[in-house]
Design an enzyme around this catalytic site. Structure first.
Site, PDB file in Angstrom:
ATOM      1  N   LEU A 178      -0.375  35.571 -44.755  1.00 37.20           N
ATOM      2  CA  LEU A 178      -1.800  35.161 -45.171  1.00 37.20           C
ATOM      3  C   LEU A 178      -1.595  36.467 -46.875  1.00 37.20           C
ATOM      4  O   LEU A 178      -0.357  37.260 -46.964  1.00 37.20           O
ATOM      5  CB  LEU A 178      -2.809  35.973 -44.278  1.00 37.20           C
ATOM      6  CG  LEU A 178      -2.519  35.066 -42.854  1.00 37.20           C
ATOM      7  CD1 LEU A 178      -3.758  35.479 -42.590  1.00 37.20           C
ATOM      8  CD2 LEU A 178      -3.181  33.627 -43.486  1.00 37.20           C
ATOM      9  N   ASP A 179      -2.260  35.240 -47.896  1.00 35.79           N
ATOM     10  CA  ASP A 179      -2.355  36.526 -49.195  1.00 35.79           C
ATOM     11  C   ASP A 179      -3.005  38.070 -48.701  1.00 35.79           C
ATOM     12  O   ASP A 179      -3.761  38.242 -48.073  1.00 35.79           O
ATOM     13  CB  ASP A 179      -2.995  36.195 -50.066  1.00 35.79           C
ATOM     14  CG  ASP A 179      -2.697  34.698 -50.523  1.00 35.79           C
ATOM     15  OD1 ASP A 179      -0.692  33.965 -50.068  1.00 35.79           O
ATOM     16  OD2 ASP A 179      -2.891  33.512 -51.134  1.00 35.79           O
ATOM     17  N   TYR A 180      -3.010  38.522 -49.420  1.00 33.14           N
ATOM     18  CA  TYR A 180      -2.898  40.376 -50.370  1.00 33.14           C
ATOM     19  C   TYR A 180      -4.791  40.456 -49.944  1.00 33.14           C
ATOM     20  O   TYR A 180      -5.295  40.205 -48.974  1.00 33.14           O
ATOM     21  CB  TYR A 180      -3.019  40.585 -50.996  1.00 33.14           C
ATOM     22  CG  TYR A 180      -3.118  42.021 -50.768  1.00 33.14           C
ATOM     23  CD1 TYR A 180      -2.207  43.351 -50.849  1.00 33.14           C
ATOM     24  CD2 TYR A 180      -3.717  42.635 -52.650  1.00 33.14           C
ATOM     25  CE1 TYR A 180      -2.397  44.180 -50.995  1.00 33.14           C
ATOM     26  CE2 TYR A 180      -4.671  43.882 -52.832  1.00 33.14           C
ATOM     27  CZ  TYR A 180      -3.313  44.554 -51.710  1.00 33.14           C
ATOM     28  OH  TYR A 180      -4.003  46.330 -52.015  1.00 33.14           O
TER      29      TYR A 180
ATOM     30  N   THR B 148      -6.044  37.700 -48.413  1.00 35.05           N
ATOM     31  CA  THR B 148      -7.120  36.977 -47.557  1.00 35.05           C
ATOM     32  C   THR B 148      -7.048  37.751 -46.652  1.00 35.05           C
ATOM     33  O   THR B 148      -6.476  38.297 -45.956  1.00 35.05           O
ATOM     34  CB  THR B 148      -5.796  36.010 -46.909  1.00 35.05           C
ATOM     35  OG1 THR B 148      -5.491  35.052 -48.308  1.00 35.05           O
ATOM     36  CG2 THR B 148      -6.043  34.643 -45.901  1.00 35.05           C
TER      37      THR B 148
ATOM     38  N   LYS C 229      -5.654  27.324 -51.841  1.00 35.00           N
ATOM     39  CA  LYS C 229      -6.297  27.809 -53.499  1.00 35.00           C
ATOM     40  C   LYS C 229      -5.268  27.433 -53.632  1.00 35.00           C
ATOM     41  O   LYS C 229      -6.634  26.577 -55.039  1.00 35.00           O
ATOM     42  CB  LYS C 229      -5.836  29.549 -54.114  1.00 35.00           C
ATOM     43  CG  LYS C 229      -6.477  30.509 -52.727  1.00 35.00           C
ATOM     44  CD  LYS C 229      -5.377  32.115 -52.891  1.00 35.00           C
ATOM     45  CE  LYS C 229      -5.982  33.358 -52.347  1.00 35.00           C
ATOM     46  NZ  LYS C 229      -5.279  34.490 -52.334  1.00 35.00           N
TER      47      LYS C 229
END
Ligand code: URA
Length: 262
Positions: free
Chosen positions: A104-106, A108, A191
């Site tokens: 997961l992104d930073y 998220t 995104k």
């Protein structure tokens, strides 16, 4: 214990995918009892043979562990960070050699699965198994119906069409909050999909992985998956591999993997 293939043994006892392992073996990075073996299908006896990858022993994992973690924002999906940023390890510190299933992104939040079962993790991440991931998304503006339809059908993203997905409006009045269910997990996919039509993702939260919901976990907390949850994920893998056995192409790209450079 019966003899098993060298690549299968390493896949089941490390964080690497079967495809990576095949390459490492062919590259001569793996030894069996001190002798380099370059044949991925070489049979070994796990009880008696000493397997090393790049000189490090690949120990047989005696206990498989499966964890659901509520990732907070400003946390890296990695067990270490050279730059000293907060990582998953700061929250989930067990004696097991765990690694995250995908990334997961930073910024998220939401459900991140962790395990020491490499084979299971790699199958969950592999696009052929089509394990669904459900996200709640807050967009910069209400999503128009025509864009919703186009995204659901699939759009070109970095040269490859996205698989059909599901998008639902969360509330009747505010169409800026939606739920999206994907059967793949490319890098920053949610995104990028919305950005394609001029929407910016202001908040992204993973609510579900396969049949496993985040439930009432608190932010930053973790729990062991229940047996029925592990079985439900394994059933999804088995169902898909039975249905598409002929089509499985293990050389395809897997879900974006955890890294240190988020
Ligand atoms: N899609 C994204 O864009 N980011 C995530 O963290 C997960 C899915």
């Amino acid at each position: 214990m019966e003899d098993i293939r060298l690549n299968k043994y390493i896949a089941g006892n490390s964080k690497f995918s079967r495809r990576d392992i095949d390459e490492y073996i062919i590259q001569g990075r793996v030894t069996v009892n001190g002798v380099t073996v370059t044949e991925p299908g070489h049979k070994i006896e796990p009880e008696n043979d000493k397997i090393c990858l790049d000189g490090e022993t690949v120990k047989q994992t005696s206990k498989w562990v499966y964890i659901a973690f509520y990732k907070p924002t400003k946390t890296i999906t990695s067990m270490h960070d050279d730059m000293g940023r907060q990582t998953v390890m700061d929250y989930v510190n067990t004696k097991y050699n765990l690694f995250p299933v995908g990334r997961l992104d930073y910024d998220t939040t939401g459900l991140l699965l962790l395990t020491n079962d490499g084979d299971f993790a790699n199958k969950l991440m592999h696009p052929n198994f089509k394990i669904t991931k459900t996200y709640d998304v807050k967009l910069s503006k209400p999503l128009e119906e025509k864009h919703k339809q186009a995204l659901m059908k699939g759009i070109m993203l970095t040269g490859k069409k996205t698989l059909p997905c599901q998008i639902k409006y969360k509330h009747n009045k505010n169409h800026a909050v939606v739920t999206i269910t994907l059967k793949e997990g490319r890098n920053r996919q949610v995104k990028k999909m919305f950005e394609k039509f001029g929407y910016f993702v202001q908040k992204l939260h993973r609510a579900k992985y396969g049949n496993v919901p985040i439930g009432n976990l608190k932010i930053g907390a973790w729990r062991y998956l229940e047996t029925k949850e592990i079985n439900s994920l394994k059933n999804l893998i088995n169902k898909e591999s039975t249905e598409s056995r002929e089509n499985i192409n293990i050389s395809e790209e897997t879900e974006s993997k955890p890294n240190k450079s988020d």
